[in-house]
Enzyme design. Structure first.
Site, short mmCIF file in Angstrom:
data_model
loop_
_atom_site.label_atom_id
_atom_site.label_comp_id
_atom_site.label_asym_id
_atom_site.label_seq_id
_atom_site.Cartn_x
_atom_site.Cartn_y
_atom_site.Cartn_z
N ASP A 14 0.74 -1.29 -0.09
CA ASP A 14 0.04 0.10 0.18
C ASP A 14 0.74 1.37 0.06
OD1 ASP A 14 -2.15 1.22 0.40
OD2 ASP A 14 -1.71 1.87 2.27
N SER A 15 -0.17 2.31 0.00
CA SER A 15 1.10 3.49 -0.21
C SER A 15 1.06 3.67 1.11
CB SER A 15 0.47 5.04 -0.94
OG SER A 15 -1.47 4.89 -0.22
N CYS A 77 -3.66 -1.11 -1.49
CA CYS A 77 -4.31 0.26 -2.29
C CYS A 77 -4.89 0.36 -3.26
CB CYS A 77 -3.15 0.47 -2.59
SG CYS A 77 -3.13 2.74 -3.25
N GLU A 157 -5.79 9.80 9.52
CA GLU A 157 -5.04 9.75 9.72
C GLU A 157 -4.38 9.96 11.71
OE1 GLU A 157 -1.08 9.46 7.57
OE2 GLU A 157 -2.19 8.52 6.13
N CYS A 191 -10.84 2.90 -0.99
CA CYS A 191 -10.01 3.65 -0.28
C CYS A 191 -9.75 2.84 0.97
CB CYS A 191 -10.15 5.49 -0.43
SG CYS A 191 -9.16 6.14 0.83
N HIS A 193 -8.31 3.76 3.75
CA HIS A 193 -8.70 4.71 4.49
C HIS A 193 -9.94 4.82 5.20
CE1 HIS A 193 -4.96 5.70 3.82
NE2 HIS A 193 -4.58 6.71 4.82
N1 DGL Z 1 -3.97 3.39 -0.39
C1 DGL Z 1 -4.73 5.08 -0.88
C2 DGL Z 1 -6.38 4.22 -1.82
O1 DGL Z 1 -6.51 2.63 -1.17
C3 DGL Z 1 -5.11 6.22 -0.27
C4 DGL Z 1 -3.39 7.37 0.36
C5 DGL Z 1 -3.21 7.31 -0.94
O2 DGL Z 1 -3.30 8.32 -1.01
O3 DGL Z 1 -2.19 7.10 -1.09
O4 DGL Z 1 -5.91 4.95 -2.55
#
Ligand code: DGL
Length: 275
Positions: A14-15, A77, A157, A191, A193
């Site tokens: 993931d990011s 992600c 976050e 997403c 989050h």
């Molecule tokens: N993990 C990203 C997503 O699910 C969200 C956070 C980001 O923008 O990197 O799209």
């Protein structure tokens, strides 16, 4: 896939910390498996970057994980799944690569009676249209309304998942989306989050709207893929091992990630890695 064995790990990337919501579902679904999670915290967020950049980042993360003997790679992600799944699959040919968009679309189509579905995600996920396309592929008559909701990432976050700020932001994004699509009966949290803000989102949309979070269906898809390939960890295995890697700020990853994973993470348990 000859060299792949049941004891090899499942790689998840993931990011940043967000994908820990997907890892949490995977740990629940597949407790006997070994997992290696990579959070690309040095390059976060992916959601505001161009597709070319996200593809480059996703390929680098996938390659770093593939060097660690995996039997499966999960792109947790949503943005990377939406933008870079095909490119990662073209590069990683020795193990199955699973993204979160197709399982999320599958769950949304199964949940919706009216065929009117709304999707929220990052700018990159919504702009690329991957959810919209995956839903319409399964249900050609579906009406899909979509909106980017980038502030939810920061709220999750910052641990502002409930209260007046979360409520105001939820109304800011969801009121116009649903006003333009009044027959919507299913909302996809597209997403990593957004499940953290589930309660605020539920309160903003009111009862009568099903909320789909792709983490659980993705975990099911991973189980199915491993079972079909005959590489599930043997039944009755004790708890598998979990390795956590981050490309920047392991301490921050541990602190924020513990809320996403709902388990304690010690800073020294997060390995720093450079891509
Ligand atoms: N993990 C990203 C997503 O699910 C969200 C956070 C980001 O923008 O990197 O799209």
């Amino acid at each position: 896939m000859a060299a792949v064995a049941p004891e090899h790990a499942i790689g998840v990337f993931d990011s940043g910390v967000g994908g820990l919501t997907v890892l949490k579902a995977l740990l629940r679904e597949l407790p006997g498996e070994n997992f290696i999670y990579l959070g690309d915290t040095a390059r976060l967020p992916y959601g505001t970057k161009s597709p070319t950049t996200v593809v480059r980042y996703a390929l680098a993360a996938a390659e770093a994980l593939m060097a660690l003997r995996l039997k499966c790679l999960v792109i947790a992600c949503n943005t990377a799944s939406a933008v870079a799944l095909a490119q990662v699959r073209a590069r990683v040919v020795s193990v199955p690569v699973i993204g979160v968009i197709e399982p999320g679309a599958e769950a949304a189509c199964a949940s919706s009676s009216s065929g009117h579905i709304a999707v929220i995600g990052t700018e990159g996920t919504i702009r690329g249209g991957a959810y919209q396309e995956a839903i319409r592929r399964r249900r050609p008559q579906a009406q899909v309304a979509a909106a980017a909701a980038p502030l939810f990432v920061a709220l999750a976050e910052e641990d502002l998942c409930e209260g007046p700020i979360a409520a105001a932001v939820a109304h800011h994004y969801l009121d116009p989306l649903l006003a333009g699509a009044p027959r919507t009966d299913t909302l996809v949290l597209g997403c990593t989050h957004f499940p953290m803000l589930r309660r605020a989102i539920e309160q903003a949309v009111g009862p009568g709207l099903a909320i789909v979070d792709s983490a659980q269906t993705t975990a099911g898809a991973v189980r199915c893929t491993l079972a079909q390939a005959g590489i599930l960890a043997p039944a009755g295995m004790p708890h598998g091992r979990l390795r956590l890697l981050a490309t920047d700020a392991p301490q921050r990853f541990a602190q924020i990630g513990a809320r996403f994973l709902e388990r304690r993470i010690a800073a020294e348990d997060v390995e720093a890695i450079d891509l």
